[in-house]
Design a protein around this motif. Structure first.
Motif, mmCIF file in Angstrom:
data_model
loop_
_atom_site.group_PDB
_atom_site.id
_atom_site.type_symbol
_atom_site.label_atom_id
_atom_site.label_comp_id
_atom_site.label_asym_id
_atom_site.label_seq_id
_atom_site.Cartn_x
_atom_site.Cartn_y
_atom_site.Cartn_z
ATOM 1 N N ARG A 1 -74.315 68.404 24.254
ATOM 2 C CA ARG A 1 -74.911 67.489 23.267
ATOM 3 C C ARG A 1 -73.884 66.886 22.315
ATOM 4 O O ARG A 1 -74.163 65.877 21.659
ATOM 5 C CB ARG A 1 -75.986 68.215 22.458
ATOM 6 N N HIS B 1 -74.245 61.451 23.552
ATOM 7 C CA HIS B 1 -74.528 60.110 23.013
ATOM 8 C C HIS B 1 -73.325 59.178 23.119
ATOM 9 O O HIS B 1 -73.348 58.076 22.562
ATOM 10 C CB HIS B 1 -75.036 60.223 21.577
ATOM 11 N N ILE C 1 -72.235 55.487 14.998
ATOM 12 C CA ILE C 1 -73.587 55.762 15.488
ATOM 13 C C ILE C 1 -74.582 55.492 14.354
ATOM 14 O O ILE C 1 -74.257 55.684 13.172
ATOM 15 C CB ILE C 1 -73.689 57.204 16.047
ATOM 16 N N GLY C 2 -75.780 55.012 14.728
ATOM 17 C CA GLY C 2 -76.738 54.542 13.737
ATOM 18 C C GLY C 2 -77.971 55.418 13.572
ATOM 19 O O GLY C 2 -77.873 56.645 13.514
ATOM 20 N N ASP C 3 -79.128 54.768 13.515
ATOM 21 C CA ASP C 3 -80.382 55.449 13.194
ATOM 22 C C ASP C 3 -80.856 56.382 14.308
ATOM 23 O O ASP C 3 -80.622 56.136 15.487
ATOM 24 C CB ASP C 3 -81.492 54.407 12.972
ATOM 25 N N SER C 4 -81.591 57.406 13.923
ATOM 26 C CA SER C 4 -82.233 58.329 14.864
ATOM 27 C C SER C 4 -83.609 57.809 15.251
ATOM 28 O O SER C 4 -84.339 57.266 14.424
ATOM 29 C CB SER C 4 -82.384 59.699 14.196
ATOM 30 N N LEU C 5 -83.936 57.969 16.537
ATOM 31 C CA LEU C 5 -85.272 57.630 17.042
ATOM 32 C C LEU C 5 -85.805 58.880 17.730
ATOM 33 O O LEU C 5 -85.236 59.314 18.731
ATOM 34 C CB LEU C 5 -85.178 56.565 18.130
ATOM 35 N N LYS C 6 -86.875 59.468 17.230
ATOM 36 C CA LYS C 6 -87.421 60.670 17.865
ATOM 37 C C LYS C 6 -88.731 60.284 18.530
ATOM 38 O O LYS C 6 -89.694 59.926 17.864
ATOM 39 C CB LYS C 6 -87.644 61.743 16.784
ATOM 40 N N LEU C 7 -88.772 60.340 19.856
ATOM 41 C CA LEU C 7 -89.937 59.889 20.616
ATOM 42 C C LEU C 7 -90.578 61.040 21.370
ATOM 43 O O LEU C 7 -89.925 62.039 21.670
ATOM 44 C CB LEU C 7 -89.522 58.807 21.613
ATOM 45 N N LYS C 8 -91.848 60.854 21.712
ATOM 46 C CA LYS C 8 -92.529 61.809 22.598
ATOM 47 C C LYS C 8 -92.715 61.181 23.956
ATOM 48 O O LYS C 8 -93.071 60.002 24.058
ATOM 49 C CB LYS C 8 -93.885 62.205 22.013
ATOM 50 N N ALA C 9 -92.462 61.940 25.011
ATOM 51 C CA ALA C 9 -92.568 61.396 26.374
ATOM 52 C C ALA C 9 -94.028 61.067 26.669
ATOM 53 O O ALA C 9 -94.930 61.678 26.117
ATOM 54 C CB ALA C 9 -92.027 62.393 27.372
ATOM 55 N N HIS D 1 -78.574 70.039 17.257
ATOM 56 C CA HIS D 1 -78.927 68.612 17.109
ATOM 57 C C HIS D 1 -78.041 67.920 16.079
ATOM 58 O O HIS D 1 -77.809 68.458 14.993
ATOM 59 C CB HIS D 1 -80.392 68.462 16.680
ATOM 60 N N TRP D 2 -77.599 66.713 16.430
ATOM 61 C CA TRP D 2 -76.908 65.880 15.454
ATOM 62 C C TRP D 2 -77.898 65.454 14.372
ATOM 63 O O TRP D 2 -79.020 65.033 14.676
ATOM 64 C CB TRP D 2 -76.364 64.608 16.124
ATOM 65 N N GLU D 3 -77.466 65.552 13.135
ATOM 66 C CA GLU D 3 -78.306 65.094 12.014
ATOM 67 C C GLU D 3 -77.515 64.103 11.170
ATOM 68 O O GLU D 3 -77.294 64.317 9.972
ATOM 69 C CB GLU D 3 -78.789 66.295 11.191
ATOM 70 N N PHE D 4 -77.119 63.002 11.822
ATOM 71 C CA PHE D 4 -76.298 62.001 11.123
ATOM 72 C C PHE D 4 -77.023 61.421 9.916
ATOM 73 O O PHE D 4 -76.386 61.067 8.917
ATOM 74 C CB PHE D 4 -75.916 60.866 12.077
#
Lengths: 194, 194
Positions: free
Chosen positions: A18, A22, A186-194, A162-165
Protein backbone atom coordinates in the motif's frame (compact mmCIF):
# COMPACT_ATOMS: atom_id res chain seq x y z
CA UNK A 1 23.01 5.78 12.84
CA UNK A 2 20.61 3.16 14.09
CA UNK A 3 18.01 5.34 15.81
CA UNK A 4 14.77 5.64 13.84
CA UNK A 5 13.66 9.18 13.02
CA UNK A 6 10.62 10.48 14.86
CA UNK A 7 7.34 9.12 13.42
CA UNK A 8 9.09 6.25 11.53
CA UNK A 9 7.25 3.07 12.52
CA UNK A 10 7.26 -0.50 11.17
CA UNK A 11 4.60 -1.50 8.62
CA UNK A 12 3.38 -5.13 8.62
CA UNK A 13 4.64 -6.86 5.47
CA UNK A 14 1.11 -7.70 4.27
CA UNK A 15 0.37 -3.96 4.13
CA UNK A 16 3.68 -2.91 2.54
CA UNK A 17 2.28 -2.87 -1.02
CA UNK A 18 0.00 0.00 0.00
CA UNK A 19 2.99 2.30 0.31
CA UNK A 20 3.35 2.10 -3.50
CA UNK A 21 -0.13 1.17 -4.68
CA UNK A 22 -1.15 4.76 -5.54
CA UNK A 23 1.86 5.22 -7.82
CA UNK A 24 4.26 7.62 -6.08
CA UNK A 25 7.69 8.51 -7.43
CA UNK A 26 10.39 6.88 -5.26
CA UNK A 27 13.99 7.39 -4.23
CA UNK A 28 16.13 4.28 -4.67
CA UNK A 29 18.91 3.92 -2.11
CA UNK A 30 21.69 1.36 -2.16
CA UNK A 31 25.05 0.56 -0.61
CA UNK A 32 28.00 -1.69 -1.44
CA UNK A 33 31.65 -1.94 -0.46
CA UNK A 34 31.65 1.31 1.48
CA UNK A 35 29.81 3.34 -1.17
CA UNK A 36 26.19 4.41 -1.21
CA UNK A 37 23.89 6.37 -3.48
CA UNK A 38 20.34 7.67 -3.91
CA UNK A 39 18.52 8.22 -7.21
CA UNK A 40 14.94 9.06 -8.17
CA UNK A 41 12.70 6.62 -10.08
CA UNK A 42 9.19 7.26 -11.34
CA UNK A 43 8.89 3.75 -12.76
CA UNK A 44 8.21 1.40 -9.86
CA UNK A 45 5.18 -0.58 -8.74
CA UNK A 46 4.07 -3.41 -6.44
CA UNK A 47 4.38 -6.87 -8.02
CA UNK A 48 2.91 -9.17 -5.37
CA UNK A 49 1.13 -9.16 -2.01
CA UNK A 50 2.69 -12.07 -0.14
CA UNK A 51 5.55 -12.21 0.09
CA UNK A 52 5.47 -8.59 -1.04
CA UNK A 53 7.49 -7.87 -4.16
CA UNK A 54 8.16 -4.71 -6.14
CA UNK A 55 9.59 -3.78 -9.52
CA UNK A 56 11.68 -0.75 -10.44
CA UNK A 57 13.39 0.35 -13.66
CA UNK A 58 17.08 1.26 -13.19
CA UNK A 59 19.13 2.48 -16.13
CA UNK A 60 22.45 0.79 -16.95
CA UNK A 61 24.31 4.13 -16.65
CA UNK A 62 23.49 4.58 -12.95
CA UNK A 63 25.85 4.06 -10.02
CA UNK A 64 22.83 2.78 -8.07
CA UNK A 65 22.57 -0.18 -10.42
CA UNK A 66 26.16 -1.24 -9.75
CA UNK A 67 25.57 -0.99 -5.99
CA UNK A 68 22.32 -2.99 -6.20
CA UNK A 69 23.89 -5.72 -8.29
CA UNK A 70 26.94 -5.76 -6.02
CA UNK A 71 25.11 -6.07 -2.71
CA UNK A 72 21.86 -7.76 -3.79
CA UNK A 73 19.84 -5.21 -1.81
CA UNK A 74 18.12 -1.87 -2.35
CA UNK A 75 15.47 0.28 -0.70
CA UNK A 76 12.55 2.23 -2.12
CA UNK A 77 11.98 5.44 -0.16
CA UNK A 78 8.71 7.33 -0.74
CA UNK A 79 9.41 11.09 -0.71
CA UNK A 80 6.78 13.73 -0.03
CA UNK A 81 6.21 17.35 -0.99
CA UNK A 82 8.82 18.60 1.47
CA UNK A 83 11.48 16.66 -0.51
CA UNK A 84 10.35 17.70 -4.00
CA UNK A 85 13.38 19.84 -4.80
CA UNK A 86 15.78 17.21 -3.43
CA UNK A 87 14.00 14.47 -5.40
CA UNK A 88 14.40 16.43 -8.62
CA UNK A 89 18.03 17.12 -7.72
CA UNK A 90 19.11 13.51 -7.11
CA UNK A 91 17.10 12.50 -10.17
CA UNK A 92 18.91 15.04 -12.36
CA UNK A 93 22.50 14.74 -11.10
CA UNK A 94 24.46 11.52 -11.45
CA UNK A 95 26.96 10.16 -8.95
CA UNK A 96 29.54 10.03 -11.74
CA UNK A 97 29.40 13.74 -12.63
CA UNK A 98 28.43 15.04 -9.16
CA UNK A 99 30.02 12.79 -6.49
CA UNK A 100 28.66 15.13 -3.76
CA UNK A 101 25.11 15.03 -5.07
CA UNK A 102 23.55 13.84 -1.79
CA UNK A 103 25.11 16.67 0.23
CA UNK A 104 24.36 19.16 -2.54
CA UNK A 105 20.65 18.35 -2.41
CA UNK A 106 20.43 18.02 1.36
CA UNK A 107 19.69 14.28 1.40
CA UNK A 108 20.18 12.87 4.90
CA UNK A 109 20.36 9.15 5.61
CA UNK A 110 19.57 6.80 8.48
CA UNK A 111 19.95 3.09 8.94
CA UNK A 112 17.64 1.04 11.14
CA UNK A 113 19.04 -1.86 13.15
CA UNK A 114 19.57 -4.87 10.90
CA UNK A 115 19.11 -2.88 7.69
CA UNK A 116 22.29 -2.71 5.60
CA UNK A 117 20.84 -0.19 3.14
CA UNK A 118 20.77 3.50 4.10
CA UNK A 119 17.29 5.07 4.06
CA UNK A 120 16.38 8.67 3.24
CA UNK A 121 15.20 10.90 6.08
CA UNK A 122 11.96 12.89 5.76
CA UNK A 123 10.39 10.33 3.42
CA UNK A 124 6.95 8.97 4.38
CA UNK A 125 7.47 5.30 3.44
CA UNK A 126 10.43 2.93 3.18
CA UNK A 127 10.67 -0.59 1.70
CA UNK A 128 13.85 -2.62 2.19
CA UNK A 129 14.15 -5.07 -0.72
CA UNK A 130 16.26 -8.13 -1.46
CA UNK A 131 17.05 -8.33 -5.16
CA UNK A 132 15.41 -11.30 -6.92
CA UNK A 133 17.96 -11.94 -9.68
CA UNK A 134 16.37 -12.04 -13.13
CA UNK A 135 19.28 -11.43 -15.55
CA UNK A 136 17.11 -11.38 -18.68
CA UNK A 137 14.80 -8.67 -17.30
CA UNK A 138 17.71 -6.66 -15.95
CA UNK A 139 19.68 -6.80 -19.20
CA UNK A 140 16.82 -6.45 -21.71
CA UNK A 141 14.43 -4.10 -19.91
CA UNK A 142 16.49 -2.54 -17.04
CA UNK A 143 13.73 -4.09 -14.89
CA UNK A 144 14.60 -5.15 -11.33
CA UNK A 145 12.47 -7.23 -8.97
CA UNK A 146 12.83 -7.10 -5.20
CA UNK A 147 11.23 -8.95 -2.32
CA UNK A 148 10.28 -6.60 0.50
CA UNK A 149 11.77 -7.85 3.77
CA UNK A 150 11.03 -4.84 6.01
CA UNK A 151 8.89 -1.72 5.66
CA UNK A 152 8.29 1.46 7.64
CA UNK A 153 6.11 4.55 7.30
CA UNK A 154 5.64 7.98 8.84
CA UNK A 155 2.97 7.37 11.47
CA UNK A 156 1.56 10.88 11.01
CA UNK A 157 0.36 10.02 7.50
CA UNK A 158 0.18 6.19 7.24
CA UNK A 159 -2.07 4.87 9.99
CA UNK A 160 -3.26 1.28 10.44
CA UNK A 161 -2.32 0.39 6.89
CA UNK A 162 -3.96 3.45 5.27
CA UNK A 163 -2.61 6.72 3.95
CA UNK A 164 -4.28 9.65 5.70
CA UNK A 165 -2.99 12.55 3.63
CA UNK A 166 -6.11 14.60 4.34
CA UNK A 167 -5.35 14.70 8.08
CA UNK A 168 -1.61 15.41 7.85
CA UNK A 169 0.51 18.45 6.91
CA UNK A 170 0.59 19.11 3.14
CA UNK A 171 4.36 18.58 3.12
CA UNK A 172 3.68 14.87 3.74
CA UNK A 173 1.71 14.35 0.50
CA UNK A 174 3.48 11.99 -1.93
CA UNK A 175 5.05 13.15 -5.20
CA UNK A 176 4.08 11.93 -8.67
CA UNK A 177 6.55 13.00 -11.34
CA UNK A 178 5.63 13.69 -14.96
CA UNK A 179 8.54 15.29 -16.87
CA UNK A 180 10.58 18.50 -17.14
CA UNK A 181 10.61 19.28 -13.41
CA UNK A 182 6.84 18.89 -13.05
CA UNK A 183 5.36 16.88 -10.21
CA UNK A 184 1.84 16.46 -8.96
CA UNK A 185 1.22 15.90 -5.27
CA UNK A 186 -1.44 13.40 -4.26
CA UNK A 187 -4.84 15.00 -3.67
CA UNK A 188 -8.24 14.28 -2.15
CA UNK A 189 -9.39 10.92 -0.75
CA UNK A 190 -12.42 9.17 -2.25
CA UNK A 191 -13.86 6.33 -0.15
CA UNK A 192 -16.36 4.27 -2.14
CA UNK A 193 -18.42 1.14 -1.57
CA UNK A 194 -18.38 -1.54 -4.26
CA UNK B 1 -17.98 2.42 -33.46
CA UNK B 2 -15.04 4.12 -35.12
CA UNK B 3 -15.79 7.78 -34.32
CA UNK B 4 -13.54 9.17 -31.61
CA UNK B 5 -15.30 10.67 -28.58
CA UNK B 6 -15.16 14.44 -28.24
CA UNK B 7 -11.79 15.63 -26.84
CA UNK B 8 -9.99 12.33 -27.65
CA UNK B 9 -6.88 13.27 -29.62
CA UNK B 10 -3.76 11.35 -30.65
CA UNK B 11 -0.66 11.56 -28.43
CA UNK B 12 2.78 11.33 -30.12
CA UNK B 13 4.41 8.02 -29.16
CA UNK B 14 7.42 9.73 -27.59
CA UNK B 15 5.08 11.40 -25.08
CA UNK B 16 2.93 8.32 -24.37
CA UNK B 17 4.85 7.35 -21.20
CA UNK B 18 3.66 10.59 -19.59
CA UNK B 19 0.12 9.24 -19.48
CA UNK B 20 1.32 6.72 -16.85
CA UNK B 21 4.40 8.39 -15.36
CA UNK B 22 2.54 9.80 -12.33
CA UNK B 23 1.21 6.38 -11.33
CA UNK B 24 -2.53 6.33 -12.05
CA UNK B 25 -4.71 3.26 -11.65
CA UNK B 26 -5.72 1.94 -15.09
CA UNK B 27 -8.50 -0.03 -16.75
CA UNK B 28 -7.21 -2.88 -18.91
CA UNK B 29 -9.37 -3.62 -21.95
CA UNK B 30 -9.00 -6.58 -24.28
CA UNK B 31 -10.83 -8.49 -27.00
CA UNK B 32 -10.52 -11.91 -28.62
CA UNK B 33 -12.72 -14.17 -30.71
CA UNK B 34 -15.83 -12.03 -30.30
CA UNK B 35 -15.45 -11.51 -26.55
CA UNK B 36 -14.18 -8.46 -24.72
CA UNK B 37 -13.60 -7.39 -21.15
CA UNK B 38 -12.42 -4.55 -18.91
CA UNK B 39 -10.72 -4.89 -15.51
CA UNK B 40 -9.00 -2.46 -13.15
CA UNK B 41 -5.26 -2.65 -12.38
CA UNK B 42 -3.33 -0.52 -9.92
CA UNK B 43 -0.05 -2.23 -10.76
CA UNK B 44 1.14 -0.82 -14.06
CA UNK B 45 4.00 1.49 -15.05
CA UNK B 46 6.02 2.73 -18.02
CA UNK B 47 8.97 0.48 -18.92
CA UNK B 48 10.67 2.36 -21.76
CA UNK B 49 10.56 5.65 -23.69
CA UNK B 50 11.26 4.62 -27.28
CA UNK B 51 9.67 2.53 -28.46
CA UNK B 52 7.36 3.11 -25.51
CA UNK B 53 6.69 0.04 -23.42
CA UNK B 54 4.56 -0.60 -20.35
CA UNK B 55 4.17 -3.32 -17.74
CA UNK B 56 0.99 -4.45 -16.00
CA UNK B 57 0.24 -7.24 -13.51
CA UNK B 58 -2.69 -9.44 -14.55
CA UNK B 59 -3.83 -12.31 -12.31
CA UNK B 60 -4.18 -15.82 -13.73
CA UNK B 61 -7.83 -15.97 -12.67
CA UNK B 62 -8.93 -13.09 -14.91
CA UNK B 63 -10.84 -13.35 -18.19
CA UNK B 64 -8.79 -10.36 -19.39
CA UNK B 65 -5.63 -12.48 -19.26
CA UNK B 66 -7.12 -15.14 -21.55
CA UNK B 67 -8.19 -12.45 -24.03
CA UNK B 68 -4.77 -10.75 -23.95
CA UNK B 69 -2.92 -14.03 -24.45
CA UNK B 70 -5.36 -15.04 -27.19
CA UNK B 71 -5.18 -11.85 -29.24
CA UNK B 72 -1.71 -10.56 -28.35
CA UNK B 73 -3.13 -7.08 -27.71
CA UNK B 74 -4.48 -5.03 -24.83
CA UNK B 75 -5.13 -1.39 -23.98
CA UNK B 76 -4.47 0.62 -20.84
CA UNK B 77 -7.21 3.21 -20.27
CA UNK B 78 -6.59 5.94 -17.68
CA UNK B 79 -9.84 6.63 -15.79
CA UNK B 80 -10.56 9.84 -13.92
CA UNK B 81 -12.64 10.91 -10.95
CA UNK B 82 -15.88 10.73 -12.93
CA UNK B 83 -15.29 6.99 -13.43
CA UNK B 84 -14.27 6.16 -9.84
CA UNK B 85 -17.35 4.10 -9.00
CA UNK B 86 -17.18 2.24 -12.32
CA UNK B 87 -13.45 1.57 -11.83
CA UNK B 88 -14.10 0.05 -8.41
CA UNK B 89 -16.98 -1.94 -9.90
CA UNK B 90 -15.08 -3.58 -12.76
CA UNK B 91 -12.17 -4.12 -10.38
CA UNK B 92 -14.37 -5.95 -7.87
CA UNK B 93 -16.63 -8.03 -10.16
CA UNK B 94 -15.20 -10.74 -12.39
CA UNK B 95 -16.42 -11.61 -15.87
CA UNK B 96 -16.87 -15.22 -14.69
CA UNK B 97 -19.29 -14.42 -11.85
CA UNK B 98 -20.86 -11.29 -13.40
CA UNK B 99 -20.93 -11.65 -17.22
CA UNK B 100 -22.83 -8.35 -17.49
CA UNK B 101 -20.30 -6.44 -15.39
CA UNK B 102 -19.58 -3.77 -18.00
CA UNK B 103 -23.26 -2.86 -18.43
CA UNK B 104 -23.81 -3.10 -14.67
CA UNK B 105 -21.14 -0.49 -14.02
CA UNK B 106 -22.01 1.75 -16.96
CA UNK B 107 -18.78 1.13 -18.89
CA UNK B 108 -19.15 2.31 -22.52
CA UNK B 109 -16.67 1.38 -25.22
CA UNK B 110 -15.41 2.86 -28.47
CA UNK B 111 -12.97 1.64 -31.07
CA UNK B 112 -10.81 3.99 -33.13
CA UNK B 113 -10.10 3.17 -36.78
CA UNK B 114 -7.39 0.51 -36.98
CA UNK B 115 -7.57 -0.36 -33.27
CA UNK B 116 -8.83 -3.89 -32.64
CA UNK B 117 -9.08 -3.40 -28.87
CA UNK B 118 -12.15 -1.62 -27.46
CA UNK B 119 -11.33 1.48 -25.40
CA UNK B 120 -13.26 2.87 -22.41
CA UNK B 121 -15.19 6.10 -22.88
CA UNK B 122 -14.76 8.99 -20.45
CA UNK B 123 -11.17 8.03 -19.64
CA UNK B 124 -8.51 10.73 -20.02
CA UNK B 125 -5.74 8.62 -21.60
CA UNK B 126 -5.52 5.48 -23.71
CA UNK B 127 -2.53 3.32 -24.70
CA UNK B 128 -2.95 0.55 -27.28
CA UNK B 129 -0.33 -2.13 -26.58
CA UNK B 130 1.02 -5.13 -28.47
CA UNK B 131 1.94 -7.91 -26.06
CA UNK B 132 5.67 -8.62 -25.90
CA UNK B 133 5.61 -12.33 -25.02
CA UNK B 134 7.72 -13.13 -21.96
CA UNK B 135 6.41 -16.51 -20.76
CA UNK B 136 8.63 -16.66 -17.66
CA UNK B 137 7.44 -13.25 -16.39
CA UNK B 138 3.82 -14.05 -17.21
CA UNK B 139 3.88 -17.43 -15.50
CA UNK B 140 6.08 -16.61 -12.49
CA UNK B 141 5.05 -13.02 -11.70
CA UNK B 142 1.77 -12.43 -13.64
CA UNK B 143 3.79 -9.62 -15.23
CA UNK B 144 2.94 -8.58 -18.81
CA UNK B 145 4.94 -6.29 -21.06
CA UNK B 146 3.40 -4.36 -23.95
CA UNK B 147 4.78 -2.09 -26.64
CA UNK B 148 2.62 1.00 -27.11
CA UNK B 149 1.63 1.35 -30.78
CA UNK B 150 -0.95 4.16 -30.48
CA UNK B 151 -1.97 6.58 -27.74
CA UNK B 152 -4.67 9.17 -27.22
CA UNK B 153 -5.64 11.62 -24.47
CA UNK B 154 -8.47 13.95 -23.52
CA UNK B 155 -7.34 17.27 -24.97
CA UNK B 156 -9.04 19.19 -22.16
CA UNK B 157 -6.57 17.81 -19.61
CA UNK B 158 -3.48 16.58 -21.54
CA UNK B 159 -2.10 19.45 -23.63
CA UNK B 160 1.14 19.44 -25.66
CA UNK B 161 2.44 16.40 -23.80
CA UNK B 162 1.58 17.69 -20.30
CA UNK B 163 -1.22 16.98 -17.87
CA UNK B 164 -3.05 20.19 -16.97
CA UNK B 165 -5.29 18.95 -14.17
CA UNK B 166 -5.31 22.38 -12.51
CA UNK B 167 -7.04 23.98 -15.51
CA UNK B 168 -9.63 21.23 -16.16
CA UNK B 169 -12.81 20.07 -14.39
CA UNK B 170 -12.11 18.05 -11.21
CA UNK B 171 -13.87 15.03 -12.73
CA UNK B 172 -10.88 14.71 -15.09
CA UNK B 173 -8.30 14.17 -12.31
CA UNK B 174 -6.73 10.71 -12.41
CA UNK B 175 -7.43 8.01 -9.81
CA UNK B 176 -4.82 6.37 -7.57
CA UNK B 177 -6.16 3.31 -5.76
CA UNK B 178 -4.97 2.15 -2.35
CA UNK B 179 -7.23 -0.62 -0.95
CA UNK B 180 -10.71 -1.28 0.42
CA UNK B 181 -12.55 1.08 -1.95
CA UNK B 182 -10.23 3.99 -1.20
CA UNK B 183 -8.78 6.10 -4.00
CA UNK B 184 -6.87 9.33 -4.04
CA UNK B 185 -7.30 11.74 -6.93
CA UNK B 186 -4.24 13.54 -8.24
CA UNK B 187 -3.71 16.95 -6.66
CA UNK B 188 -1.72 20.16 -7.12
CA UNK B 189 0.99 20.75 -9.70
CA UNK B 190 4.54 21.60 -8.61
CA UNK B 191 6.80 23.00 -11.34
CA UNK B 192 10.44 23.07 -10.19
CA UNK B 193 13.78 23.94 -11.73
CA UNK B 194 16.67 21.52 -11.28
Amino acid sequence: MTTLPAFCTPVPLDKAYRLLNHGPTVLVSSSHAGEHNVMAAAWSMPLDFSPPKVTVVIDKATHTRALMEGSGWFALNVPARGLAQATLGVGSDSAASAPDKLQRHGIQLFQPEGCDVPLVQDCVGWLLCKLVPEPHNQQTYDLFIGEVTQAWADARVFVNGHWEFDKAPDDLRTLHYVAGGQFFVIGDSLKLKA
